[in-house]
Design a protein around this motif. Sequence first.
Motif, PDB file in Angstrom:
ATOM      1  N   ASP A 120       0.848  -1.190   0.000  1.00  0.00           N
ATOM      2  CA  ASP A 120       0.000   0.000   0.000  1.00  0.00           C
ATOM      3  C   ASP A 120       0.886   1.244   0.000  1.00  0.00           C
ATOM      4  O   ASP A 120       2.117   1.149  -0.063  1.00  0.00           O
ATOM      5  N   GLY A 121       0.288   2.406   0.085  1.00  0.00           N
ATOM      6  CA  GLY A 121       1.032   3.659   0.036  1.00  0.00           C
ATOM      7  C   GLY A 121       1.999   3.853   1.186  1.00  0.00           C
ATOM      8  O   GLY A 121       2.926   4.660   1.090  1.00  0.00           O
ATOM      9  N   GLU A 122       1.800   3.119   2.271  1.00  0.00           N
ATOM     10  CA  GLU A 122       2.698   3.202   3.430  1.00  0.00           C
ATOM     11  C   GLU A 122       3.753   2.115   3.392  1.00  0.00           C
ATOM     12  O   GLU A 122       4.550   1.981   4.318  1.00  0.00           O
ATOM     13  N   GLY A 123       3.730   1.275   2.331  1.00  0.00           N
ATOM     14  CA  GLY A 123       4.720   0.222   2.190  1.00  0.00           C
ATOM     15  C   GLY A 123       4.335  -1.102   2.815  1.00  0.00           C
ATOM     16  O   GLY A 123       5.121  -2.047   2.806  1.00  0.00           O
ATOM     17  N   HIS A 124       3.117  -1.208   3.358  1.00  0.00           N
ATOM     18  CA  HIS A 124       2.682  -2.466   3.980  1.00  0.00           C
ATOM     19  C   HIS A 124       2.398  -3.519   2.914  1.00  0.00           C
ATOM     20  O   HIS A 124       1.661  -3.286   1.976  1.00  0.00           O
ATOM     21  N   THR A 125       3.016  -4.676   3.100  1.00  0.00           N
ATOM     22  CA  THR A 125       2.692  -5.852   2.297  1.00  0.00           C
ATOM     23  C   THR A 125       2.360  -6.972   3.267  1.00  0.00           C
ATOM     24  O   THR A 125       2.560  -6.844   4.464  1.00  0.00           O
ATOM     25  N   GLY A 126       1.889  -8.077   2.722  1.00  0.00           N
ATOM     26  CA  GLY A 126       1.614  -9.227   3.570  1.00  0.00           C
ATOM     27  C   GLY A 126       0.181  -9.257   4.045  1.00  0.00           C
ATOM     28  O   GLY A 126      -0.719  -8.741   3.394  1.00  0.00           O
ATOM     29  N   ASP A 127       0.004  -9.901   5.192  1.00  0.00           N
ATOM     30  CA  ASP A 127      -1.334 -10.188   5.701  1.00  0.00           C
ATOM     31  C   ASP A 127      -2.262  -8.972   5.713  1.00  0.00           C
ATOM     32  O   ASP A 127      -1.828  -7.836   5.928  1.00  0.00           O
ATOM     33  N   ILE A 128      -3.529  -9.287   5.526  1.00  0.00           N
ATOM     34  CA  ILE A 128      -4.583  -8.283   5.629  1.00  0.00           C
ATOM     35  C   ILE A 128      -4.639  -7.855   7.093  1.00  0.00           C
ATOM     36  O   ILE A 128      -4.640  -8.689   8.006  1.00  0.00           O
ATOM     37  N   ARG A 129      -4.692  -6.559   7.346  1.00  0.00           N
ATOM     38  CA  ARG A 129      -4.618  -6.048   8.714  1.00  0.00           C
ATOM     39  C   ARG A 129      -5.964  -6.028   9.417  1.00  0.00           C
ATOM     40  O   ARG A 129      -6.031  -6.172  10.635  1.00  0.00           O
ATOM     41  N   TRP A 130      -7.044  -5.822   8.669  1.00  0.00           N
ATOM     42  CA  TRP A 130      -8.358  -5.700   9.309  1.00  0.00           C
ATOM     43  C   TRP A 130      -9.418  -5.734   8.217  1.00  0.00           C
ATOM     44  O   TRP A 130      -9.114  -5.753   7.034  1.00  0.00           O
ATOM     45  N   ASN A 131     -10.673  -5.718   8.632  1.00  0.00           N
ATOM     46  CA  ASN A 131     -11.783  -5.626   7.689  1.00  0.00           C
ATOM     47  C   ASN A 131     -11.658  -4.340   6.874  1.00  0.00           C
ATOM     48  O   ASN A 131     -11.166  -3.334   7.360  1.00  0.00           O
ATOM     49  N   PHE A 132     -12.139  -4.388   5.659  1.00  0.00           N
ATOM     50  CA  PHE A 132     -12.212  -3.243   4.753  1.00  0.00           C
ATOM     51  C   PHE A 132     -10.865  -2.806   4.195  1.00  0.00           C
ATOM     52  O   PHE A 132     -10.705  -1.655   3.797  1.00  0.00           O
ATOM     53  N   GLU A 133      -9.895  -3.724   4.121  1.00  0.00           N
ATOM     54  CA  GLU A 133      -8.669  -3.447   3.351  1.00  0.00           C
ATOM     55  C   GLU A 133      -9.067  -3.539   1.880  1.00  0.00           C
ATOM     56  O   GLU A 133      -9.863  -4.389   1.491  1.00  0.00           O
ATOM     57  N   LYS A 134      -8.516  -2.640   1.060  1.00  0.00           N
ATOM     58  CA  LYS A 134      -8.982  -2.502  -0.316  1.00  0.00           C
ATOM     59  C   LYS A 134      -7.855  -2.710  -1.327  1.00  0.00           C
ATOM     60  O   LYS A 134      -6.756  -2.202  -1.119  1.00  0.00           O
ATOM     61  N   PHE A 135      -8.167  -3.415  -2.421  1.00  0.00           N
ATOM     62  CA  PHE A 135      -7.229  -3.633  -3.515  1.00  0.00           C
ATOM     63  C   PHE A 135      -7.897  -3.194  -4.808  1.00  0.00           C
ATOM     64  O   PHE A 135      -8.992  -3.659  -5.133  1.00  0.00           O
ATOM     65  N   LEU A 136      -7.233  -2.326  -5.549  1.00  0.00           N
ATOM     66  CA  LEU A 136      -7.753  -1.868  -6.830  1.00  0.00           C
ATOM     67  C   LEU A 136      -7.096  -2.676  -7.943  1.00  0.00           C
ATOM     68  O   LEU A 136      -5.875  -2.715  -8.057  1.00  0.00           O
ATOM     69  N   ILE A 137      -7.929  -3.306  -8.758  1.00  0.00           N
ATOM     70  CA  ILE A 137      -7.464  -4.087  -9.895  1.00  0.00           C
ATOM     71  C   ILE A 137      -7.749  -3.272 -11.155  1.00  0.00           C
ATOM     72  O   ILE A 137      -8.883  -2.834 -11.371  1.00  0.00           O
ATOM     73  N   GLY A 138      -6.721  -3.078 -11.974  1.00  0.00           N
ATOM     74  CA  GLY A 138      -6.882  -2.298 -13.200  1.00  0.00           C
ATOM     75  C   GLY A 138      -7.514  -3.105 -14.312  1.00  0.00           C
ATOM     76  O   GLY A 138      -7.722  -4.316 -14.202  1.00  0.00           O
ATOM     77  N   ARG A 139      -7.783  -2.436 -15.410  1.00  0.00           N
ATOM     78  CA  ARG A 139      -8.375  -3.086 -16.575  1.00  0.00           C
ATOM     79  C   ARG A 139      -7.504  -4.232 -17.086  1.00  0.00           C
ATOM     80  O   ARG A 139      -8.001  -5.166 -17.705  1.00  0.00           O
ATOM     81  N   ASP A 140      -6.194  -4.145 -16.818  1.00  0.00           N
ATOM     82  CA  ASP A 140      -5.266  -5.194 -17.248  1.00  0.00           C
ATOM     83  C   ASP A 140      -5.287  -6.412 -16.328  1.00  0.00           C
ATOM     84  O   ASP A 140      -4.559  -7.373 -16.552  1.00  0.00           O
ATOM     85  N   GLY A 141      -6.108  -6.378 -15.276  1.00  0.00           N
ATOM     86  CA  GLY A 141      -6.212  -7.502 -14.354  1.00  0.00           C
ATOM     87  C   GLY A 141      -5.143  -7.534 -13.279  1.00  0.00           C
ATOM     88  O   GLY A 141      -5.099  -8.453 -12.473  1.00  0.00           O
ATOM     89  N   VAL A 143      -2.980  -5.814  -9.927  1.00  0.00           N
ATOM     90  CA  VAL A 143      -3.190  -4.948  -8.769  1.00  0.00           C
ATOM     91  C   VAL A 143      -2.566  -3.592  -9.072  1.00  0.00           C
ATOM     92  O   VAL A 143      -1.388  -3.497  -9.408  1.00  0.00           O
ATOM     93  N   ALA A 144      -3.369  -2.548  -8.960  1.00  0.00           N
ATOM     94  CA  ALA A 144      -2.906  -1.194  -9.234  1.00  0.00           C
ATOM     95  C   ALA A 144      -2.648  -0.405  -7.954  1.00  0.00           C
ATOM     96  O   ALA A 144      -1.836   0.521  -7.950  1.00  0.00           O
ATOM     97  N   ALA A 145      -3.342  -0.758  -6.874  1.00  0.00           N
ATOM     98  CA  ALA A 145      -3.184  -0.028  -5.618  1.00  0.00           C
ATOM     99  C   ALA A 145      -3.762  -0.854  -4.476  1.00  0.00           C
ATOM    100  O   ALA A 145      -4.633  -1.702  -4.675  1.00  0.00           O
ATOM    101  N   ARG A 146      -3.254  -0.574  -3.287  1.00  0.00           N
ATOM    102  CA  ARG A 146      -3.741  -1.188  -2.051  1.00  0.00           C
ATOM    103  C   ARG A 146      -3.973  -0.065  -1.050  1.00  0.00           C
ATOM    104  O   ARG A 146      -3.161   0.852  -0.947  1.00  0.00           O
TER     105      ARG A 146
END
Length: 168
Positions: A120-141, A143-146
């Motif tokens: 994500d923008g803060e550099g977090h990778t790995g496990d989902i931290r909590w409910n409502f974590e969001k991943f944006l998938i682009g038209r190319d399929g 991951v474009a953003a977390r």
Amino acid sequence: MTTDASSSPLDVEIGALTGGSADLPQFAGKVVLIVNVASKCGLTPQYNGLEKLHERYAEQGFTVLGVPCNQFMGQEPGSAEEIAEFCSATYGVTFPLTEKVDVNGDDRHALYDGLVGFADGEGHTGDIRWNFEKFLIGRDGKVAARFSPQTEPEATEIVTAVEAQLAV
């Protein structure tokens, strides 16, 4: 599981909340915001913003995909029918919802295997931290953003990222 450069998180099989397949390949060429959701969380009111975002951009090829998960303090305890009724009656949700799955741990669903390696923008990778974590998938399929769970669906950074992906 790691995904190769040609695969997309949308290439996996996952059930729909109401039964049958969620048919993720139907979203090929669209922009998708994947969100692990829960009905009894302090962040549950984000359903309002998710629905508004979905409605605002649906005609341009965008959808929200809600993925119920009960891994965070048991905040999604309901059956499929209870979840569907809650989302519809309480928040007017019209975007698709998948079956309830695990997003972390040994039983993590393959959908999330293809997402958690993205920072994500803060550099977090790995496990989902909590409910409502969001991943944006682009038209190319891909991951474009977390976005962190606390980032509101209608926050400038999400709207800007959605609009950028829709412009591609």
